[in-house]
Each structure stands twice: as C-alpha cells, then as structure tokens.
Design a protein around this motif. Structure first.
Motif, PDB file in Angstrom:
ATOM      1  N   CYS A 196      22.433  73.269  27.539  1.00  0.00           N
ATOM      2  CA  CYS A 196      21.092  73.802  27.322  1.00  0.00           C
ATOM      3  C   CYS A 196      20.476  74.156  28.674  1.00  0.00           C
ATOM      4  O   CYS A 196      20.493  73.353  29.596  1.00  0.00           O
ATOM      5  CB  CYS A 196      20.220  72.775  26.605  1.00  0.00           C
ATOM      6  SG  CYS A 196      18.503  73.283  26.426  1.00  0.00           S
ATOM      7  N   PHE A 232      17.487  74.257  29.440  1.00  0.00           N
ATOM      8  CA  PHE A 232      16.226  73.591  29.741  1.00  0.00           C
ATOM      9  C   PHE A 232      16.289  72.072  29.688  1.00  0.00           C
ATOM     10  O   PHE A 232      15.318  71.411  30.020  1.00  0.00           O
ATOM     11  CB  PHE A 232      15.134  74.112  28.806  1.00  0.00           C
ATOM     12  CG  PHE A 232      14.885  75.577  28.985  1.00  0.00           C
ATOM     13  CD1 PHE A 232      14.266  76.048  30.128  1.00  0.00           C
ATOM     14  CD2 PHE A 232      15.297  76.492  28.028  1.00  0.00           C
ATOM     15  CE1 PHE A 232      14.044  77.404  30.314  1.00  0.00           C
ATOM     16  CE2 PHE A 232      15.080  77.844  28.199  1.00  0.00           C
ATOM     17  CZ  PHE A 232      14.456  78.304  29.346  1.00  0.00           C
ATOM     18  N   CYS A 233      17.412  71.528  29.229  1.00  0.00           N
ATOM     19  CA  CYS A 233      17.557  70.072  29.295  1.00  0.00           C
ATOM     20  C   CYS A 233      17.791  69.718  30.758  1.00  0.00           C
ATOM     21  O   CYS A 233      18.721  70.235  31.376  1.00  0.00           O
ATOM     22  CB  CYS A 233      18.747  69.603  28.460  1.00  0.00           C
ATOM     23  SG  CYS A 233      18.358  69.466  26.724  1.00  0.00           S
ATOM     24  N   HIS A 246      15.006  74.981  23.052  1.00  0.00           N
ATOM     25  CA  HIS A 246      14.382  73.856  23.758  1.00  0.00           C
ATOM     26  C   HIS A 246      12.893  74.171  23.909  1.00  0.00           C
ATOM     27  O   HIS A 246      12.513  75.244  24.359  1.00  0.00           O
ATOM     28  CB  HIS A 246      15.039  73.713  25.134  1.00  0.00           C
ATOM     29  CG  HIS A 246      14.633  72.467  25.871  1.00  0.00           C
ATOM     30  ND1 HIS A 246      15.531  71.480  26.174  1.00  0.00           N
ATOM     31  CD2 HIS A 246      13.443  72.056  26.355  1.00  0.00           C
ATOM     32  CE1 HIS A 246      14.911  70.512  26.837  1.00  0.00           C
ATOM     33  NE2 HIS A 246      13.635  70.840  26.953  1.00  0.00           N
TER      34      HIS A 246
HETATM   35 ZN   LIG Z   1      17.514  71.288  25.725  1.00  0.00          ZN
END
Ligand SMILES: [Zn+2]
Length: 511
Positions: free
Chosen positions: A307, A309-310, A393
C-alpha cells in the motif's frame, strides 16, 4: 490519556460466595478500584446459601461482577432468566453468548456452557450456530477488526496446550468450536475454568488469512476453583488498555516465549464444522463463474505491504512525511495544488475516516488543529476533504487557501457539484450515521467548521475536490487541476518536504 481498565478474573466459584466476595473486597481496597470481576466455570454449587445476604442487600458486592451460564443440569436450576440479567446488585449473568462493550471501549466476548454433546442439555451447551453468531457480532461493523480484549469461555479450547513447552500434564475436555472461535475473534486474553487447573500458556501469535502484519497475540489463562485446598491460583488481576486504544507497536511486540498459534490452519475456514467437502465446494465456487465471491476474496487478500500509504509499506513515499504521530501521520500530497498541500493519514490500513476508531479520530483532529495554526501564520485557512471512492487507504486532504477566499467555498462546491448533477448536503450528524462501513462518499469541511457530504451512488468525478479549489473563484490555478501535471522530481519533492517540515515543526502535534 489513561484508559487503563482494571479487571479481576476468577475460576469456578461453586457457591463459595462469601469467600470470593471477601477476598475481592480486600483486594479492591488494597489495590483497586477494579472495574470488573469476571467469573468463568460453575458459579453456583451444591450449597448457595452464602448468596442470600447479598440478595437481601445486607451485604454488598464491591466490584461489578459478571458470570457465565450453567454447564450442567445441576447448575441450570439457579438461572431463572436464561437470556441473562441482574441477579442482585453488582451481580449480573451475562447470558448464553455475546459481546459486551464497556464504556471505556473494552470488548469482552463470552460463550457460556460446554460444546454440544449427547449428555448435555441444550440450555447448558453451544453449537456451531452459537459460535458463528458470536464471531459475526464481534466482526460486524469492524472492517479493520484486530481482535477483542477478553474472551470468556468456561470450557477450554481444544489443543490450546499444543506447541507449549510448559504444557500441563493432564487430559482436559477441550472444545473444537472454542478453538475456532478464538482463531477468528483473536482475544488478547482468553480465560477458562472447569478443570480446576491453573495454567497460563505462553502467548501465541494469531493466524490470519492475509499477511497484513497486525495479528495480535493471545494469552490463555485457566483458573482453578475458588479456595481449592491445593491453593492453586483462582483469582487473577489484569491491567488492560482497550485494544482499540493500544499502540500497534505495542500489540506487535513479541515476548521471548511467544509461540505460533496452537490451532491448526483449518480453523481459519469460515465454517466451524470441519468438513472437507464444504471446503472443496468453496474452492470450486471460486473457480466457477461466481465472480462476486472472487472479488470479495481478492479484497480480503489486499496486501498492506504494497500500500502506498501504509507507513510500514515498502512502497510508501517516506520522504514526503512531514510528521508522524502515534496512529496518524502527515505527508505532502504528490503533485499538490499548492506547495503545502497536506494529506492526513492513519499509520495503518483503514479505508476511510468513517470507520476510524475514536482514538485515531481524536489524533486526526489534533493534526487538523495543528494545520489550522500553521496556516494562520500567513492569513490562510485550510479546506479539508476526503474522497472515499476508488481509494484504498484513508486520506484526508488539507489545502490552505487565503482566508479571503473562504466565504466563496460553500457556494462554489455546490455550484460545481451541480454541473455533475450531484447534490451535496450539509452534514450535521456524526459521519458514522450517514456513511456505514464500506459506503463510498465525498466529504468537505470548510474553515468555519461547516461540512458538505455526498454519498456516492454510482460514479464520482475523481478530481472533484481539486477542481473546485483550482477554479477561478478560489485559488484560480486551473493548470494544477490534475496532480500528474504537478509532479516534481524525487529530489525536488525531498527538498520541498524538508522545507515544509521546518515550517510546520513549531505547530507539530505533541502526543
Ligand atoms: Zn494502507
């Protein structure tokens, strides 16, 4: 923020109420106050006269006490209301099974009785339907379910001592359905009784369908009978911060004696009745043209390590991070409308603001406040918007505009929405009430606190928020409409982030 809950756990009482409540009273005075006392196993015994003074009100129970249902015919007669309820002041029968959420957020799942068998009355037993219902009520409305705080089952789970070097040397009557339940609802503490044994298993790490890295560990605690002559432990005190308010890093911490899950992987299957035929059926369905199921499965296997944005993911653009809090971080948007176009994001994977736990939401609010102060320094105000549609996300955008541009915001948003035949409505209630988990939406918050909300039905212009802010009525930068046209080289991104980081520092959130 102290959210600690103080919990007492107790094994089979079997009618020794005076002993129990005297002891609890003493502990409560010495090291309390305690919020709860949970009793597993047989609460009533052959002689229950000790309870009369408490029922009559001549004696009081000092800690709110919750008990489980009967485990055999003998116990059954003491329960007047099989659905649960108050027995006397501060003494409550929880009921057959359910999830009890305390005001602190502490989640207690409980399952009364023993696994269905030919010698057990229906009222004293549970079956696959009961454990499935309990699993479902724990998972309901929690797309990013991590687990429950405590699971109470009078009976032990089958196989719990597997893989444990310190396992007790005796045969216990474990329930396979409880193992299945524990695999699915991932309790931080699992407490059982009935065997008159004190056993604290080394913590085990829960298994999960996907490798998203936030599987919590479970500690299994079995307690002996109250006041047993062998002086085996029957009362246990816990200091517990509700799971939803605990740092991920804390949950991920490993003890040296941790083991993998003692339960077989087959416990992960959806149906608690182990039937290989059904398993085959499931895979057959997946390969057939049943696309719906396929999509669902694919979603579940979302890979958090990829991901963007993680924060823990290898693909996350860490050079754009401006500030990292406990559960929230602040980053620059790639190709922002203005230099300091921010994104406020949860550290771990959540789909949208509508499903964030309260503590994460609170931290998000602190970041919004910090951005407001940062903007005020040069007469600007931030516009916040979230598009929960075709994103995976959760991200709240924050775009600073000059304060003189703010009065035109609401009208401009509504006007441009009109072009797309979209009617945005003022949001006065809690977001949760209009956006159930999984429902796509667009939300904008103006500097005066007013919010406009649109529940996305079929489609939505992906650049809507940017389009409005770039329009001549607001920022008047039509060429910055598409982020891809505004992208900088990695080196320039890095320089810009360093620059903004320094400017933001005085306003940074201090946790
Ligand atoms: Zn994420």
């Amino acid at each position: 923020m102290t959210e600690k809950q103080r919990v007492l756990l107790c094994g089979d009482v079997e009618g020794r109420f005076k002993l129990l409540f005297n002891k609890v009273d003493a502990i409560n005075k010495k090291s309390g106050p305690f919020d709860f006392l949970f009793c597993v196993g047989n609460f009533f015994g052959k002689n229950n006269a000790d309870l009369e003074p408490f029922k009559a009100g001549t004696k009081t129970i000092s800690v709110p006490t919750y008990i489980m249902g009967p485990n055999d015919d003998e116990g059954l007669v003491h329960y007047t209301d099989p659905t649960g309820g108050e027995i006397c002041t501060n003494l409550t029968y929880l009921g057959k099974h359910g999830l009890y959420t305390a005001s602190s957020g502490l989640k207690i799942a409980y399952l009364s009785g023993v696994e269905k068998g030919k010698d057990v009355a229906k009222e004293c037993s549970f079956d696959h339907k009961d454990v499935t219902a309990l699993r479902n009520s724990c998972l309901k409305g929690c797309p990013s379910f991590r687990g429950v705080d405590v699971l109470l089952t009078s009976q032990w789970p089958e196989g719990i001592s597997n893989l444990d070097e310190q396992k007790p040397d005796f045969e216990y009557q474990g329930s396979r359905l409880i193992s299945w339940l524990a695999t699915h609802i991932k309790p931080r503490y699992h407490v059982s009784g009935l065997e008159n044994v004190h056993y604290e298993r080394s913590p085990y790490r829960n298994q999960h369908e996907s490798q998203d890295g936030i599987n919590i560990a479970t500690r299994f605690i079995a307690l002996a009978k109250v006041a047993n002559p062998e002086k085996k432990k029957w009362l246990y005190a816990l200091n517990l911060t509700p799971l939803d308010k605990t740092k991920i890093t804390e949950l991920m911490m490993k003890t040296t004696d941790e083991t993998p899950s003692p339960y077989p992987q087959s416990m992960l299957q959806n149906n608690p009745n182990k039937k290989t035929e059904e398993q085959n059926q499931y895979f057959y369905d997946m390969e057939s043209k049943n696309d719906k199921k396929k999509i669902k499965r694919a979603k579940m296997e979302f890979d958090q390590s990829k991901c963007w944005f993680c924060l823990s993911s290898q693909d996350c653009a860490k050079h754009l991070v401006i500030s990292a809090g406990k559960d929230i971080y602040l980053a620059l948007a790639k190709g922002g409308i203005v230099d300091d176009h921010f994104l406020i994001l949860p550290v771990t994977h959540y789909q949208s603001i509508s499903i964030l736990p309260d503590n994460v939401k609170e931290e998000l609010r602190l970041y919004k406040e910090a951005i407001k102060l940062y903007c005020a320094l040069n007469d600007r105000v931030p516009v916040f918007f979230e598009r929960n549609f075709k994103t995976s996300h959760c991200q709240l955008q924050a775009v600073p505009i000059h304060k003189n541009q703010a009065p035109a915001l609401k009208e401009t948003f509504q006007e441009i929405a009109g072009v797309y035949h979209i009617t945005m409505k003022e949001l006065n209630e809690d977001l949760k009430e209009v956006a159930p988990p999984g429902a796509p939406y667009f939300l904008v918050e103006f500097p005066n606190g007013e919010q406009l909300f649109y529940k996305i039905k079929k489609d939505f212009p992906l650049q809507f928020g940017r389009e409005v802010l770039c329009s001549d009525r607001i920022l008047d930068v039509p060429d910055r409409f598409d982020w891809k046209d505004c992208q900088l080289s990695r080196e320039k991104e890095y320089m810009l982030a360093e620059n903004i980081k320094a400017k933001f520092r005085p306003f940074d959130v201090k946790l």
